[in-house]
Design a protein around this motif. Structure first.
Motif, mmCIF file in Angstrom:
data_model
loop_
_atom_site.group_PDB
_atom_site.id
_atom_site.type_symbol
_atom_site.label_atom_id
_atom_site.label_comp_id
_atom_site.label_asym_id
_atom_site.label_seq_id
_atom_site.Cartn_x
_atom_site.Cartn_y
_atom_site.Cartn_z
ATOM 1 N N VAL A 140 -8.417 5.519 -2.672
ATOM 2 C CA VAL A 140 -8.826 4.809 -1.724
ATOM 3 C C VAL A 140 -7.733 3.930 -1.176
ATOM 4 C CG1 VAL A 140 -10.579 3.358 -0.511
ATOM 5 C CG2 VAL A 140 -11.204 4.791 -2.404
ATOM 6 N N ASP A 141 -7.276 4.046 0.101
ATOM 7 C CA ASP A 141 -6.409 3.179 0.690
ATOM 8 C C ASP A 141 -7.110 1.956 1.333
ATOM 9 O OD1 ASP A 141 -4.713 1.823 2.514
ATOM 10 O OD2 ASP A 141 -4.197 3.661 3.643
ATOM 11 N N GLY A 142 -7.024 1.023 0.612
ATOM 12 C CA GLY A 142 -7.823 -0.193 0.811
ATOM 13 C C GLY A 142 -7.106 -1.507 1.893
ATOM 14 N N ALA A 143 -6.093 -0.950 2.391
ATOM 15 C CA ALA A 143 -5.005 -1.866 3.115
ATOM 16 C C ALA A 143 -5.960 -2.556 4.180
ATOM 17 C CB ALA A 143 -3.782 -1.157 4.044
ATOM 18 N N GLN A 144 -6.963 -2.025 4.944
ATOM 19 C CA GLN A 144 -7.482 -2.567 6.006
ATOM 20 C C GLN A 144 -9.049 -3.384 5.489
ATOM 21 O OE1 GLN A 144 -6.305 -3.754 8.771
ATOM 22 N NE2 GLN A 144 -4.255 -2.403 8.837
ATOM 23 N N ALA A 145 -9.148 -2.876 4.202
ATOM 24 C CA ALA A 145 -10.529 -3.285 3.874
ATOM 25 C C ALA A 145 -10.615 -4.915 2.973
ATOM 26 C CB ALA A 145 -10.977 -2.171 2.930
ATOM 27 N N THR A 160 0.877 -1.227 -0.064
ATOM 28 C CA THR A 160 -0.112 -0.004 -0.046
ATOM 29 C C THR A 160 0.751 1.430 0.093
ATOM 30 O OG1 THR A 160 -1.555 -1.244 1.242
ATOM 31 C CG2 THR A 160 -1.939 1.225 1.219
ATOM 32 N N THR A 161 1.987 1.275 1.167
ATOM 33 C CA THR A 161 2.631 2.372 1.083
ATOM 34 C C THR A 161 3.164 2.900 -0.481
ATOM 35 O OG1 THR A 161 3.214 1.608 3.270
ATOM 36 C CG2 THR A 161 4.765 3.508 2.264
ATOM 37 N N GLU A 162 3.868 1.972 -1.164
ATOM 38 C CA GLU A 162 4.607 2.012 -2.467
ATOM 39 C C GLU A 162 3.372 2.465 -3.432
ATOM 40 O OE1 GLU A 162 7.883 0.614 -4.889
ATOM 41 O OE2 GLU A 162 6.521 -0.879 -5.030
ATOM 42 N N PHE A 170 -3.782 -1.732 -1.871
ATOM 43 C CA PHE A 170 -3.731 -2.646 -0.794
ATOM 44 C C PHE A 170 -2.403 -3.343 -0.888
ATOM 45 C CE2 PHE A 170 -5.123 -6.355 -3.388
ATOM 46 C CZ PHE A 170 -5.705 -5.790 -4.390
ATOM 47 N N SER A 171 -2.233 -4.272 0.272
ATOM 48 C CA SER A 171 -0.866 -4.949 0.546
ATOM 49 C C SER A 171 -1.405 -6.448 0.554
ATOM 50 C CB SER A 171 -0.315 -4.352 1.974
ATOM 51 O OG SER A 171 -0.091 -3.189 1.760
ATOM 52 N N GLY A 172 -0.799 -7.380 0.018
ATOM 53 C CA GLY A 172 -1.002 -8.774 0.116
ATOM 54 C C GLY A 172 -0.966 -9.453 1.616
ATOM 55 N N HIS A 173 0.162 -8.911 2.203
ATOM 56 C CA HIS A 173 0.160 -9.590 3.627
ATOM 57 C C HIS A 173 -0.800 -9.144 4.476
ATOM 58 C CE1 HIS A 173 1.409 -5.973 5.930
ATOM 59 N NE2 HIS A 173 1.747 -5.356 4.861
ATOM 60 N N LYS A 174 -1.831 -8.349 4.266
ATOM 61 C CA LYS A 174 -2.704 -8.357 5.174
ATOM 62 C C LYS A 174 -4.075 -9.185 4.798
ATOM 63 C CE LYS A 174 -1.580 -3.426 6.417
ATOM 64 N NZ LYS A 174 -0.924 -3.525 7.543
ATOM 65 N N THR A 185 -4.381 -0.126 22.808
ATOM 66 C CA THR A 185 -4.158 -1.481 22.572
ATOM 67 C C THR A 185 -5.146 -1.965 21.515
ATOM 68 O OG1 THR A 185 -3.533 -1.766 25.162
ATOM 69 C CG2 THR A 185 -3.940 -3.708 23.612
ATOM 70 N N ARG A 186 -4.622 -2.604 20.501
ATOM 71 C CA ARG A 186 -5.352 -2.724 19.383
ATOM 72 C C ARG A 186 -5.512 -4.527 18.995
ATOM 73 N NH1 ARG A 186 -3.713 -1.452 13.447
ATOM 74 N NH2 ARG A 186 -2.479 -3.238 13.841
ATOM 75 N N ALA A 187 -6.888 -4.862 19.284
ATOM 76 C CA ALA A 187 -6.944 -6.149 18.799
ATOM 77 C C ALA A 187 -7.708 -6.241 17.417
ATOM 78 C CB ALA A 187 -8.040 -6.856 19.810
ATOM 79 N N VAL A 222 -1.381 -8.823 20.366
ATOM 80 C CA VAL A 222 -2.067 -7.509 19.744
ATOM 81 C C VAL A 222 -1.098 -6.689 19.465
ATOM 82 C CG1 VAL A 222 -3.923 -7.970 21.360
ATOM 83 C CG2 VAL A 222 -2.373 -6.580 22.310
ATOM 84 N N ARG A 223 -1.589 -5.487 18.854
ATOM 85 C CA ARG A 223 -0.543 -4.087 18.865
ATOM 86 C C ARG A 223 -0.729 -3.331 19.763
ATOM 87 N NH1 ARG A 223 0.933 -0.986 13.260
ATOM 88 N NH2 ARG A 223 2.114 0.539 14.184
ATOM 89 N N ALA A 224 0.186 -2.606 20.277
ATOM 90 C CA ALA A 224 0.021 -1.431 21.362
ATOM 91 C C ALA A 224 0.928 -0.506 20.877
ATOM 92 C CB ALA A 224 0.681 -1.899 22.656
HETATM 93 N N1 C6P Z 1 -1.067 -0.731 8.767
HETATM 94 C C1 C6P Z 1 -1.203 -1.675 10.910
HETATM 95 O O1 C6P Z 1 -0.731 -2.472 12.072
HETATM 96 P P1 C6P Z 1 2.157 -1.431 4.141
HETATM 97 O O2 C6P Z 1 2.886 -1.218 5.182
HETATM 98 O O3 C6P Z 1 2.624 -0.816 2.813
HETATM 99 O O4 C6P Z 1 1.770 -3.061 3.885
HETATM 100 O O5 C6P Z 1 0.618 -0.935 4.435
HETATM 101 C C2 C6P Z 1 0.412 0.509 4.913
HETATM 102 C C3 C6P Z 1 -0.974 0.905 5.444
HETATM 103 C C4 C6P Z 1 -1.550 1.660 4.776
HETATM 104 N N2 C6P Z 1 -2.679 2.192 5.006
HETATM 105 C C5 C6P Z 1 -3.279 1.419 6.232
HETATM 106 C C6 C6P Z 1 -4.842 1.910 6.686
HETATM 107 C C7 C6P Z 1 -2.789 0.653 6.977
HETATM 108 O O6 C6P Z 1 -3.319 -0.104 8.014
HETATM 109 C C8 C6P Z 1 -1.341 0.217 6.625
HETATM 110 C C9 C6P Z 1 -0.560 -0.696 7.446
HETATM 111 C C10 C6P Z 1 -0.317 -1.813 9.872
HETATM 112 O O7 C6P Z 1 -2.208 -1.068 11.259
HETATM 113 C C11 C6P Z 1 1.078 -1.704 9.752
HETATM 114 S S1 C6P Z 1 1.779 -0.082 10.481
#
Ligand code: C6P
Length: 420
Positions: free
Chosen positions: A213-218, A108-110, A236-240, A392-394, A372-374
């Motif tokens: 639209v930043d879809g990383a969490q969607a 997503t960042t790139e 969006f990112s593959g790893h999420k 603290t985030r679950a 969890v993440r804190a």
């Molecule tokens: N959020 C979290 O713990 P990358 O690092 O490029 O895969 O994703 C970045 C990013 C962009 N937008 C949103 C909404 C995100 O949640 C994230 C990544 C992780 O919430 C790691 S900081």
């Protein structure tokens, strides 16, 4: 409100989603941490990987490894075919019109940096305005700030209310003749808020303003259809979403990608190079300089296959159940305050105690096997908005269970005891 265990007994699961079967697909979940069963609730940071993805990665390196788009030999042709097949899977996954609109990136960042630097530096100028929101991840703030410095544009921020919802009326007010770009998250990583992106795109488009639209969490939680949303870019990112790290996607409408210059120069993004002039490759390769994360792309395709084999409605209702159950159970804990109570939320719960630091809670939870993440979750302005240093985030995924939420609640109780 009822105690978590009571709710568990009183309300049988409302759907036939077989979470125990799903858990068996994720080998990492079977392990113990500090002698306790692992309860992995840090899916917002990164999700775990199903065996199907791990096996595809192994198979790629054991049987197919070769560079793509370059070789005339058998292995290269196979690797190229597998990589391009993954692109088509991504296209279907987000319902893009064409494969040329799917650009492989690192994440997503790139993807956001690519748009800010390529589209932004070409089409924005001094005095123009870019709108983002108060709930953005740093990845959707900093690239726009950098662009603003470069072209002397101005960043405007849509505020949010105390529940963590964007104030759409304020957004309407911010949109004006100077607005040249809008970039908003689909789901907030720190609050879980689902943002009404379709409505926001419509409002921007009425003024001819493109929207990312930043879809990383969607993507791990919602069925995403870029044509229905109507956005110009979707990142969006593959790893999420159960795929590998180091690979992600920029979807872009081809009309815009076509007129944007390359983001990086190098191999594969050219059609002809001389010392006098370089002609760029066609879409999407124009934006894919250098050897990509080939295994990652193929692995992302496998993650999409994995998700496609599940019933999305069942996954959604399982996740809704987890969120409702966890919200009820955590709200019962004295002194615990949930940050982010939007009406539309995905599987994220951020919480604080007035006299207990999030890192201390996270450390005790870890001792109990609960991950969890804190911290500020790379969303410092969100923390500032709510006047807290950290939460603290679950964050949940399709393989989590009510029993794991019970373990979270118990571990939070332990943290409270330890720190008085
Ligand atoms: N959020 C979290 O713990 P990358 O690092 O490029 O895969 O994703 C970045 C990013 C962009 N937008 C949103 C909404 C995100 O949640 C994230 C990544 C992780 O919430 C790691 S900081």
């Amino acid at each position: 409100m009822k105690a978590a265990q009571e709710i568990s007994k009183l309300e049988p699961r409302r759907n036939r989603f077989d979470v125990e079967q799903v858990r068996k697909d994720f080998p990492i979940l079977a392990q113990k941490v500090h002698g306790k069963p692992l309860v992995y609730l840090d899916n917002g940071a990164t999700s775990q990987k199903p065996r199907a993805v791990i096996e595809v990665l192994n198979h790629y390196y054991a049987e197919q490894n070769s560079n793509i788009h370059r070789g005339v030999h058998h292995l290269s042709e196979r690797a190229t075919a597998a990589y391009e097949a993954a692109r088509e899977k991504v296209r279907r996954f987000v319902n893009a019109r064409r494969e040329q609109e799917i650009v492989f990136v690192r994440g997503t960042t790139e993807a956001i940096n690519l748009v800010a630097q390529s589209y932004g530096r070409t089409f924005l100028k001094e005095g123009d305005e870019i709108i983002i929101s108060a709930m953005e991840h740093h990845s959707n703030i900093v690239p726009w700030q950098m662009l603003c410095e470069q072209v002397h544009a101005r960043l405007r921020v849509i505020p949010m209310n105390h529940d963590g919802e964007l104030v759409i009326d304020e957004y309407r007010q911010l949109l004006n003749e100077k607005t040249k770009f809008v970039s908003v998250a689909h789901v907030s990583n720190a609050l879980g808020t689902i943002v009404p992106v379709k409505e926001m795109v419509k409002l921007a488009h009425e003024r001819g303003v493109p929207v990312l639209v930043d879809g990383a969490q969607a993507v791990p939680h919602l069925k995403v259809d870029v044509q229905d949303i109507g956005c110009d870019f979707y990142a969006f990112s593959g790893h999420k979403m159960f795929g590998p790290t180091g690979v992600g996607i920029l979807y872009g409408r081809s009309e815009l990608l076509d007129v944007m210059p390359p983001y990086q120069g190098g191999g594969d993004m050219i059609s002809l190079v001389t010392f006098e002039k370089t002609h760029y490759n066609v879409l999407p390769y124009k934006f894919e300089a250098g050897t990509p994360h080939i295994a990652g792309g193929i692995g992302l395709g496998a993650a999409i296959d994995y998700l496609a084999a599940l019933h999305w409605e069942q996954v959604s209702s399982h996740e809704d159940d987890l969120l409702a159950y966890a919200t009820g159970a955590l709200s019962d804990i004295e002194g615990l305050r949930i940050i982010g109570n939007a009406k539309e939320k995905a599987g994220v719960i951020s919480f604080v105690f007035d006299h207990l630091h999030a890192h201390d809670v996270g450390t005790i939870l870890d001792q109990e096997g609960v991950a969890v993440r804190a911290g500020h979750h790379c969303a410092m302005p969100v923390m500032q908005r709510f006047g807290v240093p950290a939460t603290t985030r679950a964050s949940f995924a399709l393989y989590n269970t009510r029993e794991e939420i019970d373990a979270l609640v118990k571990a939070v109780g332990k943290a409270l005891k330890v720190f008085g």
